[in-house]
Design a protein around this motif. Sequence first.
Motif, PDB file in Angstrom:
ATOM      1  N   ALA A  26     -20.831  -2.871  14.090  1.00  0.00           N
ATOM      2  CA  ALA A  26     -19.868  -3.784  14.240  1.00  0.00           C
ATOM      3  C   ALA A  26     -18.450  -3.117  13.183  1.00  0.00           C
ATOM      4  O   ALA A  26     -18.052  -3.247  12.352  1.00  0.00           O
ATOM      5  CB  ALA A  26     -19.941  -5.065  13.549  1.00  0.00           C
ATOM      6  N   PRO A  27     -18.036  -2.047  13.969  1.00  0.00           N
ATOM      7  CA  PRO A  27     -16.874  -1.369  13.302  1.00  0.00           C
ATOM      8  C   PRO A  27     -15.499  -2.202  13.435  1.00  0.00           C
ATOM      9  O   PRO A  27     -15.394  -2.873  14.189  1.00  0.00           O
ATOM     10  CB  PRO A  27     -16.627  -0.212  14.053  1.00  0.00           C
ATOM     11  N   VAL A  28     -14.692  -1.779  12.629  1.00  0.00           N
ATOM     12  CA  VAL A  28     -13.576  -2.830  12.377  1.00  0.00           C
ATOM     13  C   VAL A  28     -12.453  -1.612  12.130  1.00  0.00           C
ATOM     14  O   VAL A  28     -12.507  -0.656  11.296  1.00  0.00           O
ATOM     15  CB  VAL A  28     -13.331  -3.812  11.222  1.00  0.00           C
ATOM     16  N   ALA A  71     -15.539   1.635  20.778  1.00  0.00           N
ATOM     17  CA  ALA A  71     -16.241   0.880  21.878  1.00  0.00           C
ATOM     18  C   ALA A  71     -17.943   1.415  21.680  1.00  0.00           C
ATOM     19  O   ALA A  71     -18.645   0.779  22.229  1.00  0.00           O
ATOM     20  CB  ALA A  71     -15.655   1.208  23.317  1.00  0.00           C
ATOM     21  N   THR A  72     -17.851   2.836  21.547  1.00  0.00           N
ATOM     22  CA  THR A  72     -19.143   3.518  21.635  1.00  0.00           C
ATOM     23  C   THR A  72     -20.066   2.836  20.501  1.00  0.00           C
ATOM     24  O   THR A  72     -21.228   2.631  20.752  1.00  0.00           O
ATOM     25  CB  THR A  72     -19.112   4.889  21.557  1.00  0.00           C
TER      26      THR A  72
END
Length: 187
Positions: free
Chosen positions: A24-26, A16-17
Amino acid sequence: MNWPGSARPPRPKTVATLRAEGYAPVAETAEGTVRIEKTRPQRAAGAVPAPRGTGAWGTRIAATGGAKAAAAVDPGILAVQLLKAPSTPPEPAPFDGGAAFATDTEEIVAWWAKHLPYNDVRQLAHAIDTGESITVEYVAASGNRTVRTLSRLMLDPPYLEAWCHLRDEERVFTLSRIHSVMSYLPE
């Protein structure tokens, strides 16, 4: 990375951070596959109004103007009716859990033209593989829809290079803009 304190921050908070900062982390599972997260829809607080066409006590108003109480459905009867229904569902496309693609061309076309029905994907891939002419409904970037007859097809994902009979010249078509495929019928 050394985290302050002895423990790493929880994964949801980290993701979320990063997203809040524009990344755009996965998230991945321990096996390295992408973790799909579904969020529950937020409900509005307070009372939910009765649906339109219902009376003050939640009964549906019949067309004759009288109130008709909703009939309770017996799950046992419903199960029997469902089991009696014919079991002839359409064959799903490979991306929907169906049989494998017949050719690599089918898989490539299906990947780039995701909105095309599977039958259209197969027809377009067959035309590419066999060199047959095909007619397509194409939507240009301007939004204009045209029907084009194409021959000498060459797949160059995400594009399809072809001889366009309408323009009488070699043209490049974006696969995702092809909205339907029809057999070519010579005039």
